[in-house]
Design a protein around this motif. Structure first.
Motif, PDB file in Angstrom:
ATOM      1  N   GLY A  90      37.695  68.573  59.921  1.00 15.00           N
ATOM      2  CA  GLY A  90      37.157  70.140  58.108  1.00 15.00           C
ATOM      3  C   GLY A  90      38.121  71.053  57.956  1.00 15.00           C
ATOM      4  N   PHE A  91      38.272  71.763  58.031  1.00  9.72           N
ATOM      5  CA  PHE A  91      38.738  72.953  57.243  1.00  9.72           C
ATOM      6  C   PHE A  91      38.706  74.449  58.061  1.00  9.72           C
ATOM      7  N   ASP A  92      39.864  75.604  57.891  1.00  4.90           N
ATOM      8  CA  ASP A  92      39.824  76.519  58.253  1.00  4.90           C
ATOM      9  C   ASP A  92      39.672  77.485  57.531  1.00  4.90           C
ATOM     10  N   PHE A  93      38.641  78.192  57.179  1.00 10.38           N
ATOM     11  CA  PHE A  93      39.191  78.493  55.684  1.00 10.38           C
ATOM     12  C   PHE A  93      39.784  79.806  55.557  1.00 10.38           C
ATOM     13  N   ALA A  94      40.458  80.984  56.962  1.00 10.28           N
ATOM     14  CA  ALA A  94      41.241  81.451  56.713  1.00 10.28           C
ATOM     15  C   ALA A  94      42.669  81.314  56.519  1.00 10.28           C
ATOM     16  N   LYS A  95      42.754  79.782  55.955  1.00  6.09           N
ATOM     17  CA  LYS A  95      43.711  79.070  55.619  1.00  6.09           C
ATOM     18  C   LYS A  95      44.231  79.361  54.266  1.00  6.09           C
ATOM     19  N   VAL A  96      42.483  78.991  54.089  1.00  8.26           N
ATOM     20  CA  VAL A  96      42.973  79.423  52.367  1.00  8.26           C
ATOM     21  C   VAL A  96      43.241  80.379  51.636  1.00  8.26           C
ATOM     22  N   ARG A  97      44.102  80.640  50.899  1.00  8.24           N
ATOM     23  CA  ARG A  97      44.862  81.447  50.003  1.00  8.24           C
ATOM     24  C   ARG A  97      44.179  81.264  48.871  1.00  8.24           C
ATOM     25  N   PHE A  98      44.252  82.841  47.680  1.00  4.33           N
ATOM     26  CA  PHE A  98      42.970  83.122  47.117  1.00  4.33           C
ATOM     27  C   PHE A  98      43.538  83.457  46.286  1.00  4.33           C
ATOM     28  N   GLN A  99      43.484  84.031  44.494  1.00  4.52           N
ATOM     29  CA  GLN A  99      43.819  84.727  43.706  1.00  4.52           C
ATOM     30  C   GLN A  99      42.718  85.434  43.344  1.00  4.52           C
ATOM     31  N   LEU A 100      43.126  86.783  43.423  1.00  3.08           N
ATOM     32  CA  LEU A 100      41.628  87.633  42.974  1.00  3.08           C
ATOM     33  C   LEU A 100      41.124  86.991  41.727  1.00  3.08           C
ATOM     34  N   PRO A 101      39.693  86.661  41.937  1.00  8.57           N
ATOM     35  CA  PRO A 101      38.477  85.983  40.558  1.00  8.57           C
ATOM     36  C   PRO A 101      39.052  87.442  39.539  1.00  8.57           C
ATOM     37  N   ASP A 102      38.857  85.834  38.882  1.00  5.87           N
ATOM     38  CA  ASP A 102      38.970  86.332  37.104  1.00  5.87           C
ATOM     39  C   ASP A 102      37.728  86.905  36.216  1.00  5.87           C
ATOM     40  N   ALA A 103      36.846  87.794  36.724  1.00  4.39           N
ATOM     41  CA  ALA A 103      35.366  87.930  36.218  1.00  4.39           C
ATOM     42  C   ALA A 103      35.221  88.148  34.707  1.00  4.39           C
ATOM     43  N   ALA A 104      36.481  88.271  34.212  1.00  2.94           N
ATOM     44  CA  ALA A 104      36.178  88.412  32.677  1.00  2.94           C
ATOM     45  C   ALA A 104      36.032  87.000  32.192  1.00  2.94           C
ATOM     46  N   ARG A 106      35.579  84.222  34.139  1.00  4.90           N
ATOM     47  CA  ARG A 106      34.869  83.876  35.135  1.00  4.90           C
ATOM     48  C   ARG A 106      35.110  82.331  35.995  1.00  4.90           C
ATOM     49  N   THR A 107      37.071  82.486  36.527  1.00  6.64           N
ATOM     50  CA  THR A 107      37.628  82.204  36.547  1.00  6.64           C
ATOM     51  C   THR A 107      38.016  82.534  38.086  1.00  6.64           C
ATOM     52  N   LEU A 108      38.025  80.929  39.282  1.00  7.28           N
ATOM     53  CA  LEU A 108      38.560  81.184  40.636  1.00  7.28           C
ATOM     54  C   LEU A 108      39.305  80.252  40.628  1.00  7.28           C
ATOM     55  N   VAL A 109      41.359  80.914  41.858  1.00  9.30           N
ATOM     56  CA  VAL A 109      42.056  80.073  41.357  1.00  9.30           C
ATOM     57  C   VAL A 109      42.560  79.875  42.099  1.00  9.30           C
ATOM     58  N   ILE A 110      42.429  78.823  43.274  1.00  7.63           N
ATOM     59  CA  ILE A 110      42.764  78.383  45.103  1.00  7.63           C
ATOM     60  C   ILE A 110      44.603  78.191  44.742  1.00  7.63           C
ATOM     61  N   GLU A 111      44.959  79.134  45.083  1.00  5.79           N
ATOM     62  CA  GLU A 111      47.274  78.670  45.128  1.00  5.79           C
ATOM     63  C   GLU A 111      47.501  78.125  46.613  1.00  5.79           C
ATOM     64  N   ALA A 112      46.480  77.800  47.792  1.00  8.02           N
ATOM     65  CA  ALA A 112      46.904  76.680  48.090  1.00  8.02           C
ATOM     66  C   ALA A 112      45.714  76.500  48.977  1.00  8.02           C
ATOM     67  N   PHE A 113      45.637  75.175  50.006  1.00  8.68           N
ATOM     68  CA  PHE A 113      44.610  74.718  49.835  1.00  8.68           C
ATOM     69  C   PHE A 113      45.244  73.920  51.669  1.00  8.68           C
ATOM     70  N   PRO A 114      44.078  74.285  52.642  1.00  7.62           N
ATOM     71  CA  PRO A 114      45.075  74.307  54.095  1.00  7.62           C
ATOM     72  C   PRO A 114      45.087  72.506  54.199  1.00  7.62           C
ATOM     73  N   GLU A 115      46.195  71.762  54.802  1.00 15.55           N
ATOM     74  CA  GLU A 115      45.731  70.313  55.185  1.00 15.55           C
ATOM     75  C   GLU A 115      44.268  69.757  56.574  1.00 15.55           C
ATOM     76  N   PRO A 116      43.679  68.683  56.766  1.00  8.86           N
ATOM     77  CA  PRO A 116      41.858  69.618  57.352  1.00  8.86           C
ATOM     78  C   PRO A 116      42.120  68.771  58.210  1.00  8.86           C
ATOM     79  N   GLU A 117      41.813  68.871  59.387  1.00  7.87           N
ATOM     80  CA  GLU A 117      42.067  69.179  60.524  1.00  7.87           C
ATOM     81  C   GLU A 117      41.181  68.475  61.712  1.00  7.87           C
ATOM     82  N   VAL A 118      41.059  68.528  62.578  1.00  6.00           N
ATOM     83  CA  VAL A 118      40.081  67.888  63.647  1.00  6.00           C
ATOM     84  C   VAL A 118      39.705  68.871  64.034  1.00  6.00           C
TER      85      VAL A 118
END
Length: 225
Positions: A90-104, A106-118
């Motif tokens: 699975g994934f460790d969501f502590a390693k996910v990097r988000f941009q501030l949500p664009d509420a106007a 209604r867009t959520l941008v993920i800058e970097a997503f971790p590799e899956p790990e055991v």
């Protein structure tokens, strides 16, 4: 004389009682086995780890250690370990990097997503064909090393299987479904976005929900067993 007779009778009676108790214990199969356990809690940590795939593996691990006696004669010891494991990827969501949500928008941008790990390996080990040398015997350190190496092999085998790919597909589908259910648009890193777009295109072409085109982790795990 009466005192000595009494003492002898007491000794004979005590001996007879012990003998009778031993015979009775052997006949009834009673044994006095005691187990003691001490649990020490070292620390508690807050985590946000999500399991997205699980696989079932079996591994035969052969261990052999060569030792020379007087630098001349080989004195090998060896063992065979059969390990059956359930591996969670699975994934460790502590390693996910988000941009501030664009509420106007209604867009959520993920800058970097971790590799899956055991995330965990639950393994049942069974030792077979344990052969110690003449002077080269097994000790606790040897068994610890064998189990550690067998677990490492299982970890590598899991990461070389389809489990990481399945976990990637599953997490993207989950995030896409979650954002869509709230009316938001999800933007992933380029490689992940291409993978998600391919899944959506395949699902639309086959007129199926995205989940229907995802492989199952159980099939992947069994294919590796």
């Amino acid at each position: 004389m009466d005192f000595l007779t009494t003492v002898l009778l007491l000794l004979v009676g005590a001996g007879g009682g012990v003998a009778a108790a031993n015979v009775l214990r052997k006949r009834t199969g009673l044994t006095d086995v005691r187990h003691e356990s001490t649990l020490l809690l070292e620390r508690i940590e807050k985590v946000f780890k999500v399991v997205m795939a699980e696989g079932y593996f079996s591994e035969i691990y052969n261990y052999q250690d060569q030792k020379k006696i007087l630098y001349l004669l080989n004195d090998p010891k060896k063992a065979m370990v059969i390990a059956k494991s359930k591996v969670l990827v699975g994934f460790d969501f502590a390693k996910v990097r988000f941009q501030l949500p664009d509420a106007a928008n209604r867009t959520l941008v993920i800058e970097a997503f971790p590799e899956p790990e055991v995330l965990s390996i639950d393994t049942d080990y069974r030792f077979y064909d344990i052969q110690a040398g003449i002077l080269n015997h097994f000790n606790g350190t040897d068994y610890t090393q064998i189990l550690s190496e067998a677990k490492q092999v299982m970890n590598e085998r899991a990461m070389q299987s389809d489990l990481p790919k399945i976990a990637n597909n599953q997490i993207q589908y989950m995030m896409y479904q979650l954002s869509s259910s709230m009316g938001w648009h999800l933007e992933l890193p380029e490689a992940d976005q291409r993978r998600l777009d391919a899944l959506k295109a395949k699902a639309e072409h086959d007129e199926l929900p995205i989940k229907a085109v995802l492989p199952t982790s159980n099939e992947s795990g069994r294919s590796q067993s």
